[in-house]
Design an enzyme around this catalytic site. Sequence first.
Site, short mmCIF file in Angstrom:
data_model
loop_
_atom_site.label_atom_id
_atom_site.label_comp_id
_atom_site.label_asym_id
_atom_site.label_seq_id
_atom_site.Cartn_x
_atom_site.Cartn_y
_atom_site.Cartn_z
N HIS A 170 0.86 -1.18 0.00
CA HIS A 170 0.00 0.00 0.00
C HIS A 170 0.90 1.23 0.00
O HIS A 170 2.01 1.21 0.54
CB HIS A 170 -0.87 0.02 1.26
CG HIS A 170 -1.91 -1.05 1.31
ND1 HIS A 170 -3.13 -0.84 1.90
CD2 HIS A 170 -1.90 -2.33 0.89
CE1 HIS A 170 -3.84 -1.95 1.82
NE2 HIS A 170 -3.11 -2.87 1.21
N GLU B 221 0.88 3.91 1.72
CA GLU B 221 1.30 4.37 3.04
C GLU B 221 2.44 3.54 3.59
O GLU B 221 3.41 4.07 4.14
CB GLU B 221 0.13 4.31 4.03
CG GLU B 221 -1.06 5.14 3.65
CD GLU B 221 -2.13 4.32 2.94
OE1 GLU B 221 -1.81 3.63 1.96
OE2 GLU B 221 -3.30 4.39 3.36
N CYS C 204 -6.39 2.15 5.84
CA CYS C 204 -7.08 0.91 6.19
C CYS C 204 -6.46 0.34 7.47
O CYS C 204 -5.49 0.91 8.00
CB CYS C 204 -6.95 -0.09 5.04
SG CYS C 204 -5.26 -0.74 4.85
N CYS D 219 -2.62 -0.14 7.12
CA CYS D 219 -1.87 1.11 7.09
C CYS D 219 -1.95 1.86 8.42
O CYS D 219 -0.97 2.46 8.85
CB CYS D 219 -2.36 1.97 5.93
SG CYS D 219 -2.04 1.15 4.34
#
Length: 142
Positions: free
Chosen positions: A46, A48, A76, A79
């Site tokens: 991801h 992040e 999410c 993250c």
Amino acid sequence: MALALHEARAAGERGEVPVGAVVVVDGQVVARRGNEREASGDPTAHAEVLALRDAAAAVGERRLHAATLVVTLEPCPLCAGAVWAAQVGRVVYGAADLRAGSMGSLYNLAVDPRLNHATEVVSGVRADDAAALLTAFFADRR
């Protein structure tokens, strides 16, 4: 947020879900990434997580107390967990994620008193721009 949106657009052009993240420390951008899950085959790639990894390497410290993570979509659970593990001082995000948002929408790991670190959160920054990228991306795939 403009840099994070740029990273999100670039991710979308590569066929990734258009999410971008930037890490700022002492007014300087130390990391900027977009999603790379499809290209890498890594479910944890991801934006992040990648940006936090790069930021920790750039500053030479895993604890990012002085950092601000700017991301186009509300983090999410994965993250938000990475933010907690890195002890990020502040998160600024654009669009809320009503399905998996973990910094205010569905959960709020940023301020859960059961955890040993709290993170300041600023939400809704250029939310319409971030949401438009996601809406257009998924509309093209349907």
